[in-house]
Design a protein around this motif. Structure first.
Motif, PDB file in Angstrom:
ATOM      1  N   PHE C 137       0.839  -1.193   0.000  1.00 19.07           N
ATOM      2  CA  PHE C 137       0.000   0.000   0.000  1.00 19.07           C
ATOM      3  C   PHE C 137       0.881   1.252   0.000  1.00 19.07           C
ATOM      4  O   PHE C 137       0.678   2.195  -0.769  1.00 19.07           O
ATOM      5  CB  PHE C 137      -0.920  -0.032   1.221  1.00 19.07           C
ATOM      6  CG  PHE C 137      -1.672   1.230   1.468  1.00 19.07           C
ATOM      7  CD1 PHE C 137      -2.677   1.654   0.606  1.00 19.07           C
ATOM      8  CD2 PHE C 137      -1.379   2.027   2.567  1.00 19.07           C
ATOM      9  CE1 PHE C 137      -3.376   2.831   0.835  1.00 19.07           C
ATOM     10  CE2 PHE C 137      -2.066   3.200   2.806  1.00 19.07           C
ATOM     11  CZ  PHE C 137      -3.061   3.601   1.940  1.00 19.07           C
ATOM     12  N   ARG C 321       1.881   9.375   7.422  1.00 21.43           N
ATOM     13  CA  ARG C 321       2.016   8.172   8.253  1.00 21.43           C
ATOM     14  C   ARG C 321       1.187   7.030   7.702  1.00 21.43           C
ATOM     15  O   ARG C 321       0.089   7.262   7.216  1.00 21.43           O
ATOM     16  CB  ARG C 321       1.401   8.401   9.632  1.00 21.43           C
ATOM     17  CG  ARG C 321       2.102   9.253  10.527  1.00 21.43           C
ATOM     18  CD  ARG C 321       1.626   9.057  11.958  1.00 21.43           C
ATOM     19  NE  ARG C 321       2.688   9.619  12.743  1.00 21.43           N
ATOM     20  CZ  ARG C 321       3.765   8.940  13.091  1.00 21.43           C
ATOM     21  NH1 ARG C 321       3.873   7.662  12.806  1.00 21.43           N
ATOM     22  NH2 ARG C 321       4.730   9.537  13.745  1.00 21.43           N
TER      23      ARG C 321
ATOM     24  N   ASP D 133      -2.539  -1.629  14.362  1.00 21.26           N
ATOM     25  CA  ASP D 133      -2.463  -0.833  15.587  1.00 21.26           C
ATOM     26  C   ASP D 133      -3.696   0.057  15.643  1.00 21.26           C
ATOM     27  O   ASP D 133      -4.585  -0.055  14.773  1.00 21.26           O
ATOM     28  CB  ASP D 133      -1.157  -0.030  15.662  1.00 21.26           C
ATOM     29  CG  ASP D 133      -1.040   1.052  14.596  1.00 21.26           C
ATOM     30  OD1 ASP D 133      -1.993   1.222  13.790  1.00 21.26           O
ATOM     31  OD2 ASP D 133      -0.003   1.735  14.559  1.00 21.26           O
ATOM     32  N   ALA D 135      -4.038   3.201  15.080  1.00 19.34           N
ATOM     33  CA  ALA D 135      -4.142   4.163  13.984  1.00 19.34           C
ATOM     34  C   ALA D 135      -4.688   3.499  12.731  1.00 19.34           C
ATOM     35  O   ALA D 135      -5.571   4.038  12.050  1.00 19.34           O
ATOM     36  CB  ALA D 135      -2.765   4.775  13.707  1.00 19.34           C
ATOM     37  N   THR D 136      -4.181   2.325  12.387  1.00 19.78           N
ATOM     38  CA  THR D 136      -4.669   1.664  11.176  1.00 19.78           C
ATOM     39  C   THR D 136      -6.083   1.140  11.382  1.00 19.78           C
ATOM     40  O   THR D 136      -6.857   1.075  10.433  1.00 19.78           O
ATOM     41  CB  THR D 136      -3.734   0.514  10.742  1.00 19.78           C
ATOM     42  OG1 THR D 136      -3.650  -0.439  11.790  1.00 19.78           O
ATOM     43  CG2 THR D 136      -2.342   1.038  10.417  1.00 19.78           C
ATOM     44  N   MET D 165      -1.733  10.887  15.576  1.00 24.20           N
ATOM     45  CA  MET D 165      -1.207   9.848  14.680  1.00 24.20           C
ATOM     46  C   MET D 165      -2.346   9.062  14.033  1.00 24.20           C
ATOM     47  O   MET D 165      -2.220   8.598  12.902  1.00 24.20           O
ATOM     48  CB  MET D 165      -0.290   8.907  15.446  1.00 24.20           C
ATOM     49  CG  MET D 165       0.995   9.588  15.882  1.00 24.20           C
ATOM     50  SD  MET D 165       2.212   8.378  16.414  1.00 24.20           S
ATOM     51  CE  MET D 165       3.440   9.489  17.116  1.00 24.20           C
ATOM     52  N   PHE D 166      -3.428   8.904  14.760  1.00 22.76           N
ATOM     53  CA  PHE D 166      -4.593   8.237  14.177  1.00 22.76           C
ATOM     54  C   PHE D 166      -5.115   9.084  13.019  1.00 22.76           C
ATOM     55  O   PHE D 166      -5.417   8.585  11.941  1.00 22.76           O
ATOM     56  CB  PHE D 166      -5.717   8.071  15.203  1.00 22.76           C
ATOM     57  CG  PHE D 166      -5.501   7.009  16.250  1.00 22.76           C
ATOM     58  CD1 PHE D 166      -4.228   6.658  16.692  1.00 22.76           C
ATOM     59  CD2 PHE D 166      -6.588   6.345  16.815  1.00 22.76           C
ATOM     60  CE1 PHE D 166      -4.049   5.692  17.675  1.00 22.76           C
ATOM     61  CE2 PHE D 166      -6.421   5.377  17.785  1.00 22.76           C
ATOM     62  CZ  PHE D 166      -5.154   5.050  18.230  1.00 22.76           C
ATOM     63  N   THR D 169      -2.897   8.918   9.990  1.00 22.34           N
ATOM     64  CA  THR D 169      -2.995   7.632   9.293  1.00 22.34           C
ATOM     65  C   THR D 169      -4.301   7.542   8.497  1.00 22.34           C
ATOM     66  O   THR D 169      -4.318   7.046   7.366  1.00 22.34           O
ATOM     67  CB  THR D 169      -2.876   6.477  10.308  1.00 22.34           C
ATOM     68  OG1 THR D 169      -1.653   6.639  11.039  1.00 22.34           O
ATOM     69  CG2 THR D 169      -2.888   5.134   9.609  1.00 22.34           C
ATOM     70  N   THR D 172      -3.754   9.369   5.312  1.00 24.15           N
ATOM     71  CA  THR D 172      -2.968   8.628   4.322  1.00 24.15           C
ATOM     72  C   THR D 172      -3.821   7.561   3.653  1.00 24.15           C
ATOM     73  O   THR D 172      -3.811   7.410   2.433  1.00 24.15           O
ATOM     74  CB  THR D 172      -1.757   7.945   4.997  1.00 24.15           C
ATOM     75  OG1 THR D 172      -1.029   8.916   5.739  1.00 24.15           O
ATOM     76  CG2 THR D 172      -0.848   7.294   3.971  1.00 24.15           C
ATOM     77  N   TYR D 173      -4.565   6.829   4.453  1.00 22.79           N
ATOM     78  CA  TYR D 173      -5.378   5.743   3.905  1.00 22.79           C
ATOM     79  C   TYR D 173      -6.445   6.265   2.950  1.00 22.79           C
ATOM     80  O   TYR D 173      -6.778   5.603   1.977  1.00 22.79           O
ATOM     81  CB  TYR D 173      -6.068   4.961   5.038  1.00 22.79           C
ATOM     82  CG  TYR D 173      -5.298   3.746   5.517  1.00 22.79           C
ATOM     83  CD1 TYR D 173      -4.029   3.877   6.068  1.00 22.79           C
ATOM     84  CD2 TYR D 173      -5.840   2.467   5.413  1.00 22.79           C
ATOM     85  CE1 TYR D 173      -3.336   2.767   6.511  1.00 22.79           C
ATOM     86  CE2 TYR D 173      -5.149   1.350   5.859  1.00 22.79           C
ATOM     87  CZ  TYR D 173      -3.897   1.504   6.413  1.00 22.79           C
ATOM     88  OH  TYR D 173      -3.208   0.401   6.860  1.00 22.79           O
ATOM     89  N   ASP D 175      -6.394   8.899   1.132  1.00 25.06           N
ATOM     90  CA  ASP D 175      -5.881   9.774   0.086  1.00 25.06           C
ATOM     91  C   ASP D 175      -6.238   9.268  -1.312  1.00 25.06           C
ATOM     92  O   ASP D 175      -6.345  10.046  -2.259  1.00 25.06           O
ATOM     93  CB  ASP D 175      -4.356   9.889   0.227  1.00 25.06           C
ATOM     94  CG  ASP D 175      -3.796  10.998  -0.634  1.00 25.06           C
ATOM     95  OD1 ASP D 175      -4.335  12.113  -0.549  1.00 25.06           O
ATOM     96  OD2 ASP D 175      -2.851  10.734  -1.397  1.00 25.06           O
TER      97      ASP D 175
END
Lengths: 487, 450, 487, 450
Positions: C137, C321, D133, D135-136, D165-166, D169, D172-173, D175
């Motif tokens: 990913f 991140r 974790d 965040a993911t 941080m969550f 993340t 990012t996911y 995006d």
């Protein structure tokens, strides 16, 4: 299925653990002393891990299930104890380090000695003996040294009730004593008349297991102790069954003169498939000077500002060493951790629940199995493993059939004074659910003994091997692997 | 606390038993002594206990932080991680002695393999399942020798260069045998005597002669002549070994040992302040039925499947009772397993390699120390990984100085041999780097000049 | 036999781990926020240890035997790695500690990054991704960010050969790309004609598994890479099969732009029954600024006297991140230890022996099982698990029958492009003896398929449960234990 | 090196294959790139590797030596020894994902129990087998919400008091999803807003609202009103939890959470410099078929014996390929097991107890700090075991001073919230004694007076 041995798995030239090349100039090797052949296996790390992992999976253990092995006190072995014994500060200290560098070890040993004294009412303790049997040996040698120190050289006999552990007579014999057995009375106590009959000026001492191997607290214990003392002997207590007495009664208070502890029973250091044990010995004031040493002691008193300085103390008339160094130190760390997590009330709770569990099982099984001496028991009890209406069934068959139900058999054929004995010690760490399940299985097996005895005779059925040919083992002695190199 | 009972369960159980309270179960205990108040510290939770034990452990200086040149019976070796990883398996460490072989084949085969490894390493025919440690193994050898001659030979010869703790333990064990004389290591005897010096002490009344290999001072001797003399007198030769040395040195079986004993700690066992350790015990076939302790033998089940059992149990104390010659039951099972894993992992190659590393590093250290002013090697035989250094000052003084530099110095021989004041016994293993050895030499030189 | 669940074992009021009483004055509890019911089990420590110990004994594992699961690289997991990850200096550091207090951690991570770069020929590495799939990913998002940063917004397609891992299409889709499959040619390479046909200005990149899931090294790899580059796309390398390439060839040298590593395959961090994995990503110079961060870097250069100061660096155009903190640190310690024990020659030796083992097995099984693409393979190969003369036998039956011989089945029904696929990856840590035994069993099973097919159809026979009803599981969904409290 | 081949075996194998050398096996690899020389340090033996790693580990200061008041997403809790003892079983840690259920019932039942524990702790219907974790897990919740509305709702509301941080993340996911707006945590928003302040941001275009409980500042809110508003807009409420807090606080299921995510590290996982951790993920039944990651379900075999399998695998990437909504395969299996063991050991009683210890100690610390001149608590809600302190100086300066006293100070909130300069987030757990808290206060007071 049989696992190959490490020698059978060996492949010439295979290398497991590697070591660095020397970082120093090479010295000449002493050619005349070098061996030509080192017939050891050649394996990789994965070979070794798989081999011993698979072997371990053929074992029953406390971690796998109920293990009511009488007189062995197979209680749960706490995981934190294992971690503590592995702390680098303990595991990586050399026994001959200067005392200033091992004050933690010495303080721990000193406190453990104090605690063991307090728990059983003795005035001095040595931690040196390696196991219960060596503790016994130590105790008997102390009795010997005591009489000898008084010039009392006529005391050649040790009295041992027939309800004692098997090590007791062996210990007395190897210490140079003559063994005098006394029988058990109808209630399971020492036969007082028989005891009186052998008490004379030749008695060095008596070895008493209390509770005895029937799991019974001797109702006459004070009288027994007094009798021996009155004829000039000393009383040795076999501490193997101490679990039942923690916080209940102190052997020292009852007049015992010397006793060993089994740290690997009472204080839950693991049995390890046959050791290491640890067998400290406690004694009265009068016997303290005979203890093997050195013993951890305070060599400089502390004050409010300074901790005391711990060091080694050698008892004045010590019987000497019974082994190298100071005992099974790693086991002491475990026992220390264990005791510190129970405290005074916890100690009593251990004994209470060990006894509760035994009496509960006794109550549930009393109607199905004959009970040799049927009264309130302590931490264990003895059933008779036979049935009038199923004559071909023996204690051994019942034991083996339990394995089919994933339960470890009780001790069997011991004590010798009970016919087809099944000696059951549940310990305090087992829950009612586990006991209920065991009781149900025992009842079911008693039924099977009548309805399908062949199920018992051919048991166990799901183990890696069935009943093994012990006669062949002893006749065609094979005590070493077949070694390809040597063949 | 590991007691699982809930209040409700306890009540139900008391009801089934037919008593009202836990106290009722203890009526047989004399009332005046019943339920003593114990003066113990209050119970800790796991979290508190860990803190307390960490504090105690932290109050020690350990050999991960110190540089260790101390040996004298316990040695600082590298232990591959796989050893402890297997010891941690609950099926091994929470099992009992394998009395029920059908559910103990793991322990039994492992011990069988241990016996085989020890027999091969020592060059003997058979090993038992272990004794408590090297010292007690030596004592059991003396007991065996005594009974082998049915008590008719009243003398045991102990070399003064046999580990002093071994000698002390033999003395304690043999104290119950009236009239027996233990000799050879009197204060008047030169501690540095050679094997040949022992020969005149051997006579027809001697049951055994015990020597060490390498000896307590690290020296390596050929015991062939001694063995011959001992056997001519009809006596037994007992050799206490350091198993690490056997990775390169001739096995005692090759020069005629009848019984080999030894401290197995170097075989993958942490020093752990002196225990638990491992008593190696191996003999020639002649003595199989006289060996104390457990033996595992191979056999088959009804279907012909190979399996292992405790065998020759008729020798043991729970059957022979007062006729038994030893009372040992629990031995060092888990530690024997550790050593079996260690020997398996290192194997033929690794055992030799470790032995050579010890040898080379010790010889480098010895030759360097020998060059330092005020110091000299003082036992002139070949040695393995330990050697005696004559120092310019008392050993305790030197060691205090070394400790200030983070070095755990050698053993002060004057503790056991009063005549050997200023004699230090140094041990060097594969764990000691050249840098550490050089540092040791630097500090030793410095001490002399202070 | 089914083990009860922890909820079924629970006994109301039973207490396992205990904690101290508060040593501070009590604060008022926020009554309005307190929960009324905490339906969690009530067990003792022995319950928990026994339960999970017994569960573990129902598992197969590398430690138990041969585990030739294709594409999973089930190599031996060294024990020292486990110890190192548990060193207090590593295990008990907080991820937000000031960098001055965690220089050991940072130095280790920095060196590991350097080593991973060197091993595969990339110019920058991030250790953050949690597993291979997250590494993928990350890689695809970097490709996306790269094109976007150049204003090249027309690139909406990712090409994926049908011999790729199943995660590749899923990853591309979740990253917002359209997936374009290309087939495999008769030799097991990417079909070049088909590839050419789809290469255009909409191609963002290609995801190539090389060696592919047939275990074959693509002979046209350079041409494939050039084709993609020439049309403006980037090449993603699926690093799952990197074990075959260590010291043999560096994907970066072959022109790959981005690749993930599976520390839990190639560098032997344990699979843990399904994780944790660890999926670092390596990229070319051009892509370095897009990496997720922070990344361990040198923030103050060292000199002869001083070690450099390590700290955190955030790439300039980072995709952001992909998880909390810096990645699966404990796995990095293990991989670091592993790599440091192999060194440069050892790396090559890993691949050589992994490939040797696969080709040896292929040679031994070629006459018995049909080989989909029969040429020299890399670390694994694919057999067809069916026989013309035993039509009822499927790959699944062969797989299950292997269990009876105490061998873990290979991956089956993958890759999808091989009929009844059995994908076999022995890894380099298995010995010839283990491979020989496996080959013999495979031959025997092929024989059984003809002579006693029912043995295969009804396998496995000695497991705690037989083949399970997966339809029922999905239909009558039961995803939680029955909980007494809730009942 | 763990390659077992001997020279003789290698030769024999090459002969069977029909090649002369290992090199011949690599003919398909382009010759110009074949066999690169790798610039790696030379191989170490285990003994050397241990020394090197011990040196690296020793170069850190760890929380066994430091007093730790740092949290902000990773917490210093006590872990009973039994947890690691079970993780060390080779059958658990060297197994693969349980694709062959007949030989993986151990892993499968353990995960099934993990799912049950997490569902019960969070008050939800179902849990998956874990995400990487916290965040993911939060990011996967966003993916689920996106797909739940078939991509038709283009807004995600992230509370600014959701762990930074969550939030990063999630960004990012998400995006890859064109046109999606993530809002609520812009710099202009008050970080200390209340749940009610989020309500106006929720509309018919919102797929989900994500909040934290207790929030990143340690504050405990009742989310009932927010849940009602979110549900009225047809959106989903995602709650990120600290599982320790759920030992005493109402489960999110009670106030209407649709998805609960969280960092599972406090459940018996070492802090280990940030990983491996554990992504908790639990939902209402409605979303079962949309959950990413593995699920274990109960079923039976042909004989009716209960067993467990991976189920609903049709959702997973290896079957759906490009139709899959997540690519997760390997998750945090062993860490999920650790948390299951931890929760089983502590159980109903212990989980509550730990929560209360954290609560009482944190409140003691907060009230004492609040009395120190120059310091004050600056978020006025009830809190659990973390709280924000306004300091008289920059946090980094104070922390440097604390570190000199062996104290690992709190988190510097200005790193994530520039407006919160001089704001320190402190965490207190059952590991902090009153003595440590008092020491913290003393040093804080001292810093102010410097």
């Amino acid at each position: 299925m049989s696992d190959p041995t490490i020698f059978e798995m060996s492949s010439p030239g295979r290398i497991g653990a590697r070591f660095p090349e020397p970082d120093v100039p090479l010295a000449e090797l002493p050619q005349e002393f070098l061996r030509e052949n080192l017939p050891m296996p050649e394996l990789s790390e994965i070979d070794v891990i798989r081999h011993f992992t698979n072997l371990s999976r053929k074992n029953y253990a406390i971690d796998v299930g109920f293990y009511p092995l009488g007189s062995c006190t197979m209680k749960y072995n706490p995981r934190v104890n294992e971690e503590m014994a592995r702390l680098p500060g303990f595991a990586h200290t050399h026994p001959l380090q200067p005392i200033e560098t091992v004050q933690g070890n010495l303080a721990m040993m000193y406190e453990l000695q104090e605690w063991l004294k307090e728990i059983s009412g003795f005035k001095a303790v040595t931690l040196q003996p390696a196991a219960g049997a060596q503790g016994e040996f130590t105790g008997v040698m102390i009795i010997r040294a005591y009489h000898r120190s008084r010039g009392d050289l006529q005391r050649t006999k040790i009295i041992i009730p027939d309800s004692a552990h098997g090590t007791n007579p062996a210990t007395s014999a190897m210490s140079g004593f003559e063994v005098v057995p006394v029988p058990t009375d109808a209630d399971g106590n020492v036969d007082m008349a028989a005891l009186r009959a052998v008490c004379d000026e030749h008695v060095a001492g008596l070895m008493l297991t209390n509770p005895n191997t029937l799991g019974l607290f001797d109702c006459n214990v004070k009288e027994v102790v007094d009798l021996i003392h009155n004829c000039g002997g000393l009383v040795y207590g076999d501490g193997a069954n101490l679990n039942a007495l923690l916080g209940i009664v102190r052997p020292g208070d009852l007049g015992f003169d010397v006793m060993h502890y089994n740290l690997h029973k009472t204080f839950s250091t693991p049995h390890g498939g046959g050791g290491p044990g640890s067998g400290p010995v406690g004694v009265t004031e009068a016997l303290a000077e005979f203890l093997p040493g050195p013993i951890a002691g305070i060599v400089e008193e502390g004050d409010e500002e300074m901790a005391p300085l711990y060091g080694w103390v050698m008892p004045a008339k010590s019987i000497g060493r019974v082994k190298s160094f100071f005992g099974q130190f790693g086991m002491m760390v475990r026992a220390y951790t264990y005791i510190s997590m129970y405290g005074p009330d916890g100690m009593r709770s251990i004994a209470e629940h060990a006894v509760l569990n035994a009496n509960y099982l006794l109550a549930r099984l009393r109607d199905t199995y004959k009970v040799a001496y049927d009264r309130v028991c302590m931490h264990e009890f003895v059933l008779e493993g036979h049935f009038a209406d199923a004559p071909e069934i023996h204690a051994l068959d019942i034991a083996k059939r339990l394995i089919d139900y994933n339960i470890h058999p009780p001790t069997n054929y011991f004590p010798l004074i009970v016919k087809e004995a099944l000696m059951i010690e549940p310990t305090e760490t087992e829950s009612k659910q586990v006991l209920d399940q065991f009781a149900e299985v025992m009842v079911k097996i008693a039924e099977e003994a009548r309805t399908s005895p062949e199920l018992l005779k051919s048991a166990p059925h799901n183990t890696p091997v069935g009943r093994l040919d012990e006669v062949k083992a002893a006749r065609d002695l094979v005590l070493c692997c077949w070694v390809p190199d040597k063949a | 606390m590991y007691i699982p009972h809930t209040d409700a369960e306890r009540e139900a159980m008391l009801r089934t038993i037919g008593v009202k309270s836990l106290d009722e179960l203890f009526q047989d205990v004399p009332a005046e002594f019943r339920f003593p108040k114990l003066d113990l510290p209050p119970a800790l939770t796991e979290m508190e206990a860990v803190a307390q034990l960490q504090e105690l452990a932290g109050a020690n200086e350990n050999t991960r932080d110190l540089v260790c040149f101390l040996g004298a019976g316990a040695y600082n070796h590298f232990i591959p991680a796989a050893v402890d990883s297997l010891l941690r398996r609950g099926e091994f460490f929470t099992a009992y002695t394998p009395y029920q072989p059908e559910v103990a084949q793991g322990t039994l085969q492992a011990i069988f393999e241990y016996q085989s490894l020890v027999a091969n390493l020592t060059g003997m025919d058979v090993s038992n399942a272990s004794h408590y440690d090297g010292a007690t193994a030596a004592a059991e050898a003396a007991v065996l020798a005594y009974h082998h001659f049915r008590g008719k030979r009243g003398k045991i010869v102990l070399s003064p260069s046999l580990n002093p703790m071994f000698r002390a333990t033999v003395r304690t064990y043999m104290d119950g045998y009236e009239g027996l004389v233990l000799t050879g290591d009197e204060a008047s005897v030169d501690p540095f005597l050679t094997p040949e010096d022992l020969i005149p002490m051997v006579d027809q009344n001697t049951s055994m002669v015990a020597v060490q290999y390498p000896d307590f001072f690290g020296r390596v001797f050929d015991y062939t002549a001694l063995a011959k003399a001992v056997h001519e007198a009809g006596a037994l030769l007992v050799v206490a070994v350091n198993p690490t040395a056997l990775g390169m040195l001739k096995a005692p079986g090759e020069f005629g040992a009848d019984i080999v004993v030894g401290e197995g700690q170097p075989l993958g066992i942490p020093m752990s302040f002196g225990g638990p350790y491992l008593g190696l015990f191996a003999t020639k076939n002649d003595f199989i039925r006289k060996i104390a302790g457990r033996l595992v033998g191979e056999t088959v089940d009804a279907q012909g499947r190979r399996g292992y059992v405790l065998t020759l149990t008729a020798r043991e104390q729970h059957i022979r009772r007062e006729k038994a010659t030893s009372n040992i039951c629990t031995n060092q099972g888990l530690i024997a397993l550790a050593s079996a894993v260690y020997m398996s992992l290192l194997g033929k190659h690794g055992l030799r390699k470790v032995a050579e590393l010890c040898y080379h590093k010790a010889h480098y250290a010895a030759s360097r120390i020998n060059q330092i002013e005020g110091y000299s090697l003082c036992a002139n035989a070949p040695f393995f990984h330990e050697f005696v250094v004559c120092c310019p000052k008392p050993v305790s003084e030197i060691n205090a100085h070394l400790l200030d530099h983070g070095i755990l110095g050698g053993y002060d021989l004057s503790k056991d041999y009063p005549e050997l004041s200023n004699h230090m016994l140094l041990a060097v293993t594969e764990m000691n780097s050249k840098e550490e050895i050089d540092m040791l030499c630097d500090v030793l030189a410095e001490v002399n000049h202070e």
